[in-house]
Design an enzyme around this catalytic site. Structure first.
Site, PDB file in Angstrom:
ATOM      1  N   GLU A 449      10.643  24.922   7.826  1.00  0.00           N
ATOM      2  CA  GLU A 449       9.771  25.045   6.652  1.00  0.00           C
ATOM      3  C   GLU A 449       8.925  23.774   6.613  1.00  0.00           C
ATOM      4  O   GLU A 449       9.465  22.677   6.425  1.00  0.00           O
ATOM      5  CB  GLU A 449      10.608  25.108   5.370  1.00  0.00           C
ATOM      6  CG  GLU A 449      11.083  26.480   4.968  1.00  0.00           C
ATOM      7  CD  GLU A 449      11.782  26.462   3.604  1.00  0.00           C
ATOM      8  OE1 GLU A 449      11.646  27.438   2.872  1.00  0.00           O
ATOM      9  OE2 GLU A 449      12.477  25.475   3.270  1.00  0.00           O
ATOM     10  N   ASN A 487      15.651  27.592  -0.011  1.00  0.00           N
ATOM     11  CA  ASN A 487      16.700  27.166  -0.941  1.00  0.00           C
ATOM     12  C   ASN A 487      16.386  27.569  -2.378  1.00  0.00           C
ATOM     13  O   ASN A 487      17.280  27.861  -3.159  1.00  0.00           O
ATOM     14  CB  ASN A 487      16.917  25.656  -0.844  1.00  0.00           C
ATOM     15  CG  ASN A 487      17.737  25.305   0.385  1.00  0.00           C
ATOM     16  OD1 ASN A 487      18.396  26.169   0.957  1.00  0.00           O
ATOM     17  ND2 ASN A 487      17.688  24.059   0.812  1.00  0.00           N
TER      18      ASN A 487
END
Ligand code: HSC
Length: 720
Positions: A449, A487
């Protein structure tokens, strides 16, 4: 899409459909046209089929599956035409002869390949099977055993291996230093030589469809089916492909082909095929970001990594493996030595497993320069800090780097939750600061990411996306919010799992549902594996562990999780967590102590425990996850639904055959999900995860699908 020429009385049909020479309709028509010209021309004695540029066709054109073009002049008919041609046809392979490409080769009478090439039938990865005769011709050529393994695994093999298996007639030696043009020239030369040599030979025994298949016992099919069910759990295509291979041994070619086509027809329209093909394109779309010109990236030739722990050394491996020099920094000699040893052990392991040679491993290790001095980073093009996940620590590391590194150096922070803008504010170059969230183990996990802060420049983004690709990662650009995409979505998903424990479920109930859905493991198993202290650390950073600091209007679900850490039940590493583990084992067993604790906490928190259905468990976990995904899109934190799918498949084990959470949402129906979210929210008003996303609400009420809506939106944006 194809060209035709004659060289020494040999007709050469060259497939020219860059970048991978996919067998699109125009290519199929070109091949037919070439065959017809060569057959009619009395001066032509043989035919060569070759791919232009860097490769033989890498398969059928996948984009033609959705628009139906694949059924016009379909590939199986073209291959039949190739095989039945009266003049010998030599197929010359370089690059990647995959799927339909290999099937074309199997239809030719002779096959030669460059030693650098690879062949394979990866169709099962797209939810289908080799549907242009591959399941019928390959077993006839190399036997059921080897063919089934190749077809059902979808794994490509090196040309040398293909030659040993009997797929090829000859190899053309090409060294790794030779250019693609030289490879092509040598291959074509060898193909013409072979064509001239066999021009008067009978084609008896050269038409693979006419070969006999040696039957194998049912035991073989049963064993392979068992292995497939284990290795490709939840995937339909490999088992269906095995059925087609079995048909090759049971029926004459024509009937076998009918079976293959029947099975293909069913797989073609399956939800799994749609999901897997979506993933194929989504993975390749992550580099296409509105407003970012990837060509603006600067080359990264020298890298620094701060922190020689598990993460830092894993990150370093990625670069040195690709021949990019790395200065690896740690504050203490002991930690540095430990990191270097871990890197050396990694390469030793690869040599032992035959995955690389001693020479290549040593060459990679030669690119590693361990150091205790930040000053050694003065000249690097990019530096990644992988120190402790703490805002102040990371800020001070970046401040220091800003002082030492040359002005052009890009400063990357490897964080899974922290605010990139705050970290960048410690430097005088916030435009050259970016988050690079590697997933652990960083040398294994392919997802990255890349997190753009509000001041990160286009050049920095493009440079980091490009270098991520160079080190074989799948980079996804995401926005700067708590937990980024992966997350951030994990929190509501995980919260629901914990809420279910409060209300009546046990960890093994929740984990079983998630495993049955297709995740490699449930959330509690995953938490035990990662370490339950990680979650506690994040909750502490959020300031929600201390009851006096919590928002009284928000439900707190992690009391048991917090207590587990107090009891030192950190997970696999301490042999007990949500489950208990035999020493050295990763297979957990439900633990009475934990179950009693859960029941006790439910009571203390005022819940009357009830039986919770698998359906409710699945919906609550997944719909909370999906709702957050919609929020990431509406806030502009994720650029495309497909990016979220890629993050969840490659980072969190979302089952690929379901296409990722956003694709899955479209498949379930947005209205159904929206209505369920409202219903769960009514029963649980203190959980903010049940506040529906506006985007979801809008699409659910208009009956639109997310994928279509977003594609239209991006098109409109690019036309502005
Ligand atoms: C009656 C019905 C008849 C049906 C018959 C079925 C026949 C057959 O059995 C089915 C197949 O062959 S199924 C196929 C079986 N074959 C496979 O599954 C192989 C799939 N391909 C690969 O594995 C990799 O692309 C390679 C390893 C070939 C190259 O890797 P690399 O060098 O990293 O390059 P990259 O970045 O990956 O791709 C570059 C660009 O090419 C694009 N594209 C690629 N393949 C495409 C395709 N087949 N198609 C279309 N497009 C394809 C890709 O999207 C990208 O486009 P973008 O616009 O630039 O983003």
């Amino acid at each position: 899409m194809t060209s035709y020429k004659t060289i020494k009385d040999v007709a050469v049909i060259t497939i020219e459909n860059p970048p991978v020479n996919a067998l699109s309709l125009a290519v199929r028509e070109g091949i037919l046209d070439g065959l017809s010209r060569a057959s009619k021309d009395d001066t032509v004695c043989a035919i060569v089929i070759i791919g232009g540029g860097r490769t033989f066709p890498a398969g059928a054109d996948i984009s033609e599956f959705a628009n139906g073009k694949a059924f016009t002049k379909p590939l199986p008919q073209i291959i039949e035409k190739i095989e039945s041609t009266q003049k010998p046809i030599v197929c010359a392979i370089h690059g990647t002869a995959f799927g339909g490409g290999l099937e074309v080769a199997l239809g030719c009478h002779y096959r030669i390949a460059s030693t650098r090439s690879k062949v394979g039938l990866p169709e099962v990865n797209l939810g289908i099977l080799p549907g242009a005769g591959g399941t019928q011709r390959l077993p006839r050529l190399i036997g059921v055993w080897l063919a089934a393994e190749m077809i059902c695994s979808g794994k490509p093999i090196e040309a040398v291996d293909a030659d040993a298996k009997g797929i090829l007639d000859d190899l053309v030696e090409i060294s790794s230093l030779e250019s693609v043009q030289t490879e092509y020239d040598k291959l074509l030369d060898a193909a013409i030589t072979l064509a001239l040599r066999v021009k008067n030979h009978s084609l008896e025994g050269k038409r693979v469809s006419q070969l006999k298949v040696e039957p194998v016992s049912d035991f073989f099919y049963e064993q392979l089916a068992l292995q497939i069910s284990k290795n490709a759990r939840g995937m339909n295509a490999p088992l269906q492909a095995l059925k087609a291979v079995k048909a090759s041994a049971m029926f004459p070619f024509k009937e076998g082909m009918q079976r293959e086509q029947q099975i293909l027809g069913r797989l073609f329209v399956s939800s799994q095929a749609k999901a897997l093909q979506h993933i194929f394109f989504a993975e390749r779309q992550t580099m296409k970001i509105p407003g970012i010109d990837m060509k603006k990236g600067v080359p990264i030739k020298f890298v620094g990594v701060i922190g020689a722990g598990m993460m830092g050394s894993g990150i370093a491996i990625n670069f040195i493996k690709k021949g990019i020099p790395v200065v690896l920094i740690d504050a203490e000699q002991e930690f540095l030595d430990r990191g270097v040893k871990a890197i050396e052990d990694y390469f030793k392991g690869r040599v032992k497993k035959g995955k690389t040679t001693r020479f290549l491993a040593d060459r990679s290790l030669g690119y590693l320069r361990p150091s205790l001095h930040y000053e050694d980073l003065s000249n690097v093009d990019l530096v990644i800090e992988a120190v402790f996940e703490n805002l102040d620590v990371k800020k001070s590391v970046l401040k220091h780097l800003d002082e030492i590194c040359k002005p052009q150096t890009i400063l990357c922070t490897n964080t899974s939750t922290l605010d990139i803008d705050q970290i960048a504010s410690a430097t005088n170059r916030p435009d050259r600061v970016i988050g690079t969230h590697f997933f652990s183990p960083a040398n294994v996990m392919r997802l990255m990411e890349n997190v753009a802060g509000s001041k990160t420049s286009e050049r920095t983004i493009a440079s980091v996306m490009q270098i991520s690709k160079t080190i074989s990662k799948i980079p996804v650009l995401v926005g700067n919010c708590f937990g980024f995409i992966g997350n951030r979505m994990l929190f509501p998903y995980n919260n629901q799992a914990n809420a279910l424990l409060q209300e009546g479920a046990f960890p093994h109930d929740v984990d079983k549902v998630l495993y049955d859905f297709g995740f490699p493991m449930g959330l509690f198993q995953m938490s035990d594996l990662a370490g339950n202290d990680i979650g506690l650390h994040i909750r502490k950073a959020q300031g929600i562990v201390d009851p006096s600091q919590r928002d009284p209007n928000e439900r707190y679900v992690s009391t048991t999780a917090d207590k587990l850490c107090e009891m030192k039940r950190f997970g696999v590493k301490s042999s007990k967590g949500w489950y208990s583990y035999a020493k050295g084992s990763r297979k957990g067993r439900p633990d009475k102590e934990v179950m009693d604790l859960i029941v006790e906490n439910s009571k203390a928190e005022g819940f009357v425990r009830r039986n919770i259905s698998a359906k409710e468990i699945e919906e609550r976990c997944l719909y909370a996850l999906i709702n957050e995904g919609f929020k990431c899109l509406e806030e502009g934190m994720a650029y495309k639904p497909g990016d979220i799918d890629i993050i969840w498949i490659y980072g969190y084990g979302f089952p690929p055959q379901k296409g990722g959470p956003m694709h899955y949402a479209d498949a379930v129906g947005l209205k159904k999900i929206y209505d369920s979210i409202l219903q769960y929210g009514k029963a649980d008003p203190k959980t903010s995860a049940w506040k529906p996303s506006k985007l979801l609400e809008q699409l659910a009420s208009s009956g639109k699908k997310l994928a279509k809506y977003w594609t239209k939106k991006l098109k409109a944006q690019s036309n502005l």
